[in-house]
Design an enzyme around this catalytic site. Structure first.
Site, mmCIF file in Angstrom:
data_model
loop_
_atom_site.group_PDB
_atom_site.id
_atom_site.type_symbol
_atom_site.label_atom_id
_atom_site.label_comp_id
_atom_site.label_asym_id
_atom_site.label_seq_id
_atom_site.Cartn_x
_atom_site.Cartn_y
_atom_site.Cartn_z
ATOM 1 C CB VAL A 45 1.648 152.104 1.227
ATOM 2 C CG1 VAL A 45 2.863 152.523 0.909
ATOM 3 C CG2 VAL A 45 1.363 151.739 2.773
ATOM 4 C CB SER A 46 -3.476 151.805 -1.246
ATOM 5 O OG SER A 46 -3.209 152.837 -1.976
ATOM 6 C CB THR A 47 -3.047 147.205 1.170
ATOM 7 O OG1 THR A 47 -1.713 147.083 0.391
ATOM 8 C CG2 THR A 47 -4.097 147.553 0.200
#
Length: 183
Positions: free
Chosen positions: A9-11
């Site tokens: 996931v990015s964040t």
């Protein structure tokens, strides 16, 4: 011949639980997971560990292509490196399985679209920032140390050292010097 999962996931506020559950359900015996941007392979320690751990005959499994890479160059480099190791790639949500000719072809096509999507998002973001700046709604981060100029000068005039001023005001020593230089 293991199925090895990779979830990303990015964040930090996003959750990879759903991806991990799906990889487990698909039969992955080892899963690597991280919270990092996918625009570059650099700094993705779990991916590096995964690529170092995976062996000939294994299959790298992920839910969607953009979980692995958003850059065509990074994706093609990873695919090339994995193929040289004798490792296949499989995406659960897309018809990607590099053990087949069609899967290899589809991988190349989707790589183009993943990078295109990233570039479009960047363009929209820059357009939004430019518009906000024009309307005066976006001024950037407020200078924290410069707002404490009076306090810095007062404490300095009382004989406090620059490191002690920084500690007392919760700013860096460099910021204290920058405030004094700007004064």
């Amino acid at each position: 011949m293991a199925l090895v999962g990779y979830a990303r996931v990015s964040t930090l506020d996003q959750d990879s639980t759903t991806q991990i559950e799906r990889l487990t359900a698909a039969g992955c015996t080892k899963i690597f997971s991280e919270k990092k941007s996918g625009t570059s392979q650099k700094g993705r320690t779990a991916l590096d560990e995964c690529l170092g751990w995976i062996r000939e005959g294994d299959t790298l499994v992920f839910t969607k292509l953009d979980r692995l890479a958003r850059s065509q160059r990074d994706l093609h480099n990873m695919v090339h490196e994995l193929e040289e190791k004798g490792v296949s790639i499989m995406a659960l949500d897309q018809a990607i399985d590099t053990r087949t000719a069609a899967g290899k072809a589809f991988l190349g096509m989707l790589a183009v679209f993943a990078e295109f999507e990233t570039n479009i998002r960047k363009e929209r973001q820059l357009e939004g920032i430019a518009k906000a700046k024009k309307e005066g709604a976006y001024t950037g981060r407020k200078p924290t140390a410069q707002a404490k100029r009076a306090e810095v000068e007062t404490l300095l005039s009382q004989g406090m050292s620059k490191p002690k001023i920084a500690e007392a005001l919760g700013i860096s020593v460099a910021s204290v010097y920058n405030v004094l230089k700007a004064a």
